[in-house]
Every structure is written in structure tokens, then in C-alpha cells.
Design a protein around this motif. Structure first.
Motif, PDB file in Angstrom:
ATOM      1  N   MET A  23       0.881  -1.232   0.023  1.00 17.34           N
ATOM      2  CA  MET A  23      -0.149  -0.168   0.024  1.00 17.34           C
ATOM      3  C   MET A  23       0.886   1.318   0.215  1.00 17.34           C
ATOM      4  N   SER A  24       0.464   2.347  -0.834  1.00 22.33           N
ATOM      5  CA  SER A  24       1.210   3.319  -1.029  1.00 22.33           C
ATOM      6  C   SER A  24       0.497   4.445   0.167  1.00 22.33           C
ATOM      7  N   LEU A  25       1.220   4.928   1.312  1.00 24.75           N
ATOM      8  CA  LEU A  25       0.446   5.594   2.221  1.00 24.75           C
ATOM      9  C   LEU A  25       1.440   6.917   2.440  1.00 24.75           C
ATOM     10  N   SER A  26       0.892   8.105   2.624  1.00 25.78           N
ATOM     11  CA  SER A  26       1.591   9.201   2.726  1.00 25.78           C
ATOM     12  C   SER A  26       1.124  10.105   3.764  1.00 25.78           C
ATOM     13  N   ILE A  27       1.891  10.696   4.412  1.00 25.36           N
ATOM     14  CA  ILE A  27       1.793  11.778   5.219  1.00 25.36           C
ATOM     15  C   ILE A  27       2.312  13.131   5.078  1.00 25.36           C
ATOM     16  N   GLY A  28       1.382  14.397   4.734  1.00 28.45           N
ATOM     17  CA  GLY A  28       2.117  15.560   4.282  1.00 28.45           C
ATOM     18  C   GLY A  28       2.626  16.225   5.578  1.00 28.45           C
ATOM     19  N   ILE A  29       3.638  16.685   5.780  1.00 27.69           N
ATOM     20  CA  ILE A  29       4.251  17.697   6.786  1.00 27.69           C
ATOM     21  C   ILE A  29       3.954  19.032   6.644  1.00 27.69           C
ATOM     22  N   VAL A  30       3.078  19.867   7.129  1.00 29.38           N
ATOM     23  CA  VAL A  30       2.770  21.094   6.881  1.00 29.38           C
ATOM     24  C   VAL A  30       2.774  21.950   8.004  1.00 29.38           C
ATOM     25  N   GLY A  31       2.667  23.115   7.963  1.00 33.00           N
ATOM     26  CA  GLY A  31       3.038  24.240   9.070  1.00 33.00           C
ATOM     27  C   GLY A  31       3.306  25.574   8.631  1.00 33.00           C
ATOM     28  N   LEU A  32       3.459  26.658   9.398  1.00 32.33           N
ATOM     29  CA  LEU A  32       3.889  27.742   9.010  1.00 32.33           C
ATOM     30  C   LEU A  32       5.511  27.905   8.731  1.00 32.33           C
ATOM     31  N   PRO A  33       5.971  28.740   7.915  1.00 34.03           N
ATOM     32  CA  PRO A  33       7.347  28.839   7.608  1.00 34.03           C
ATOM     33  C   PRO A  33       8.147  28.855   8.760  1.00 34.03           C
ATOM     34  N   ASN A  34       9.331  28.404   8.938  1.00 34.23           N
ATOM     35  CA  ASN A  34      10.269  28.297   9.934  1.00 34.23           C
ATOM     36  C   ASN A  34       9.783  27.977  11.230  1.00 34.23           C
ATOM     37  N   VAL A  35       8.788  26.472  11.241  1.00 31.98           N
ATOM     38  CA  VAL A  35       8.534  25.755  12.468  1.00 31.98           C
ATOM     39  C   VAL A  35       9.234  24.810  12.808  1.00 31.98           C
ATOM     40  N   GLY A  36      10.006  24.293  11.623  1.00 35.74           N
ATOM     41  CA  GLY A  36      11.008  23.263  11.557  1.00 35.74           C
ATOM     42  C   GLY A  36      10.554  21.903  10.752  1.00 35.74           C
ATOM     43  N   LYS A  37       9.793  22.181   9.709  1.00 29.55           N
ATOM     44  CA  LYS A  37       9.229  21.071   8.681  1.00 29.55           C
ATOM     45  C   LYS A  37      10.168  20.566   8.195  1.00 29.55           C
ATOM     46  N   SER A  38      11.076  21.212   7.491  1.00 33.02           N
ATOM     47  CA  SER A  38      12.247  20.452   6.876  1.00 33.02           C
ATOM     48  C   SER A  38      13.239  20.008   7.718  1.00 33.02           C
ATOM     49  N   THR A  39      13.459  20.362   8.887  1.00 29.61           N
ATOM     50  CA  THR A  39      14.248  19.844   9.920  1.00 29.61           C
ATOM     51  C   THR A  39      13.615  18.548  10.218  1.00 29.61           C
ATOM     52  N   LEU A  40      12.555  18.549  10.548  1.00 34.45           N
ATOM     53  CA  LEU A  40      12.032  17.134  10.934  1.00 34.45           C
ATOM     54  C   LEU A  40      11.760  16.187   9.721  1.00 34.45           C
ATOM     55  N   PHE A  41      11.785  16.883   8.536  1.00 30.29           N
ATOM     56  CA  PHE A  41      11.815  15.879   7.359  1.00 30.29           C
ATOM     57  C   PHE A  41      13.266  15.199   7.265  1.00 30.29           C
ATOM     58  N   ASN A  42      14.142  16.131   7.595  1.00 29.61           N
ATOM     59  CA  ASN A  42      15.467  15.656   7.490  1.00 29.61           C
ATOM     60  C   ASN A  42      15.798  14.204   8.384  1.00 29.61           C
ATOM     61  N   ALA A  43      15.177  14.648   9.599  1.00 31.98           N
ATOM     62  CA  ALA A  43      15.492  13.949  10.671  1.00 31.98           C
ATOM     63  C   ALA A  43      14.592  12.544  10.489  1.00 31.98           C
TER      64      ALA A  43
END
Length: 366
Positions: free
Chosen positions: A1-21
Motif C-alpha cells: 500500500m502506498s501511504l503518505s503523510i504531509g508535513i505542513v505548518g507555517l514557515p520556520n517552524v521546523g518542517k524541513s528539519t523534521l523531514f531530514n530527521a
């Protein structure tokens, strides 16, 4: 199954940092809005100690975990539903995911810009949710404008859909998520066809920062109290993550991670908690197949029967299903071998009506 969760939020709250982790995949995480222009996608293994134990039990040549896809979506801003920032593109990306992980900043740091100039997590949530609600309201009102023609042409299904849309418009105009509207069995297919963002499951990721003032460490802070109350009122799931530390630890082995955590005074693995909760959020369970060649975790929806579960392996399994041999993973390990488990009568033969349970070890007969 292809399952996806979108990481969203305001700019500069840590989305991309979390994605990297989460994914160990390098994406831009600079200290300014709109650094992440296109969504980055990473497939993340679901932590499951049962899988490794089964692999060791079978001395498998290959071990394949269950996985969840995380999509890093650039920061939304107020007015995104009307195209502000890169709103339309971002909202389109969110629609394609199965669930939403909304990152909320709970740390104070004057060196990291906040788009509103101050830390107020409840307000941040309200801004994001309102933009998602307004985007859904546009979708629903557009459909409402067209459905009158179908009713006049005598389509019975259109009458059912119109009643649903009327309730959706009322809820969305009141600022409520579309998930607050309960659709009956006749309305459910129409609700699904609308592809509304706010019908998706939500989980809130509270991003803290080592060495900074964090709201969860200041229980007397009114902002933290309001946030806790919001989660209670909405029955919303949440996890607390130090995304910065998790990114620093992402390339270390388990032993070095533990030592580094102890040195930093961080004991919880918030990223693993998020992965597990994301998996649970989507109503998923895992069953296993194991042998010398491979031990694999298979992702299915809770409540699936054995023939349905077989489709995770191959689409033909549902039609060709004859029976399945089932044993709980821990019982198999306790017996030491399939032969011993079979001798004790612990391996059951199940038919088409059997509902697969989380942790079942399955061998399909087709």
C-alpha cells in the motif's frame, strides 16, 4: 500500500528539519520562508522490533520493514487559500496525502524568525487550519453550484450529495474541519469524491529545541495551557519532537545515538513516536511473512480479511485465495521453529472470513 503523510505548518517552524530527521534525505532547511519550493518525498521505515526478531529467527537473507511516505510541503501562510505565498501549489500537494502532520513551534529563539514575530502555537494552528478550511469551502461551494442541474435532471444520487454538501458548507463557514461532519453510508462515497483536505486525519508535532525556552517546560505559561486544552477539546493526537537534535542524530548508530541523547538530556525518540503514531493514525496494522529468503512486514488496513490482506503481496491473491496458515509472531518465537509450533497445534488454518490481526505471521495458500 502506498501511504503518505504531509508535513505542513507555517514557515520556520521546523518542517524541513523534521523531514531530514525522518528520512535522512537532505532537503533545504534554511532560515527563511519558502526555501522548500517543491515537496520532497521520503519513505520511512516503521520501527518494529518484531520484524528484526522474526528475521533473526528465520536467519533471513533480507529484511523488509513496513513503510510510510512523508511529504515535506513548503510553509503555508495566511491567505494561502486565496493564493498568497505559494498557497495554491501547496494546497494541491496536501490533497494528495493520506494524513496531515502539522508542525507547531513551541520554542522561543530570537535567532529563528517567526512569521508573526511571536510564539503562539494555538494561533499558528488556527491560521493553518483556517486556510485548509477555506480551501475546502471553495471546493464544496463550487460543487454546490453545479449540483442543482443534476437534481433538476432527476438524479437521485444528487439529492443525497446535496444534503451532505449543505451540512459541509455550514460547518466550514463556521470554521470547523470537514471531519466534524459525519456522513452516512450513502453519503460517504460522495464525501470521498470531494477530496477535502480537512477530512484527513491530523496529528500535531510540537517542535521544541534543546537549550531554548520551551513551552512544555513552562507549565505555568498560558500559551501551553491553551494548547493542552485545545488537544483535549478536539481529541487531537500529538507528539513532542526536538527536530534539531533528531536531525543531528540521524546518521549515528543506535549506541552512539543513546550516548548522545544522554549527553544532551534527551531521553525520548520523538521521531520514532511520530512514525508509529502516523501509522496508527491511518488505521493500519502489520502482518509478517518470514523464511530464509526474506522476512517482511506488510501494511494493511485494520479489519481486512485474509484474502484482502493478501493483496498487499499481490493483487491476484484475493481471487486465488484458498486458505492461510496463521500463527502469532510471539508464539512462533517461543516455540523455536515452525515444526514445533505445528506439532503443538499453534499454526491455524483460516479461511476467507478470517480477519488478520496485528502481528500475525501468515503463509498464504493459493
Amino acid at each position: 500500500m502506498s501511504l503518505s503523510i504531509g508535513i505542513v505548518g507555517l514557515p520556520n517552524v521546523g518542517k524541513s528539519t523534521l523531514f531530514n530527521a525522518l528520512t535522512k534525505k537532505s532537503v533545504a532547511a534554511e532560515n527563511y520562508p519558502f526555501c522548500t519550493i517543491d515537496p520532497s518525498v521520503g519513505v520511512v521505515a516503521v520501527p518494529d522490533e518484531r520484524l528484526q526478531k522474526l528475521s533473526e529467527f528465520s536467519v533471513s537473507a533480507k529484511t523488509v520493514p513496513a513503510a510510510v511516505e512523508f511529504v515535506d510541503i513548503a510553509g503555508l501562510v495566511k491567505g494561502a487559500s486565496e493564493g498568497e505565498g505559494l498557497g495554491n501549489k501547496f494546497l494541491s500537494n496536501i490533497r494528495e496525502t493520506d494524513a496531515i502532520a502539522q508542525v507547531v513551534r513551541i520554542f522561543e529563539d530570537t535567532n529563528v524568525i517567526h512569521v508573526d514575530g511571536k510564539i503562539d502555537p494555538v494561533k499558528d494552528i488556527e491560521v493553518i487550519n483556517l486556510e485548509l478550511v477555506l480551501a475546502d469551502l471553495q471546493t464544496v461551494t463550487k460543487r454546490q453550484a453545479n449540483i442543482g442541474k443534476e437534481i433538476r435532471s432527476g438524479k437521485k444520487e444528487a439529492v443525497i450529495e446535496a444534503a451532505l454538501i449543505e451540512r459541509l458548507v455550514k460547518a466550514l463557514e463556521a470554521g470547523k474541519l470537514a471531519s466534524s461532519v459525519v456522513a452516512d453510508e450513502f453519503e460517504a462515497p460522495f464525501l470521498q469524491q470531494l477530496c477535502l483536505i480537512t477530512t484527513k486525519p491530523f496529528i500535531y508535532v510540537l517542535n521544541k529545541k534543546a537549550g531554548a525556552k520551551n513551552l512544555d517546560e513552562m507549565p505555568g505559561d498560558v500559551r501551553w495551557a491553551k494548547l493542552v486544552e485545545l488537544f483535549k477539546q478536539t481529541n487531537a493526537g500529538h507528539v513532542i519532537v526536538d527536530a534539531g537534535i533528531e536531525q543531528e542524530l540521524k546518521d549515528l548508530d543506535a549506541k552512539d545515538k543513546m550516548e548522545m541523547r544522554e549527553g544532551l538530556g534527551v531521553h525520548d525518540d520523538g521521531v520514532n513516536d511520530l512514525i508509529r503514531k502516523g501509522y496508527e493514525l491511518l488505521g493500519l496494522i502489520t502482518y509478517f511473512t518470514t523464511g530464509e529468503d526474506e522476512t517482511r512486514a506488510w501494511t494493511i488496513k485494520r479489519g481486512w480479511t485474509a484474502p484482502e490482506a493478501g493483496t498487499a503481496i499481490h493483487g491476484d491473491f484475493k481471487e486465488k485465495f484458498v486458505r492461510a496458515e496463521i500463527i502469532e509472531w510471539d508464539k512462533l518465537l517461543a516455540m523455536g521453529s515452525f515444526a514445533a509450533a505445528r506439532e503443538k497445534g499453534l499454526i491455524r488454518t483460516e479461511g476467507k472470513e478470517y480477519v488478520v490481526k496485528d502481528g500475525d505471521v501468515v503463509e498464504f495458500k493459493i
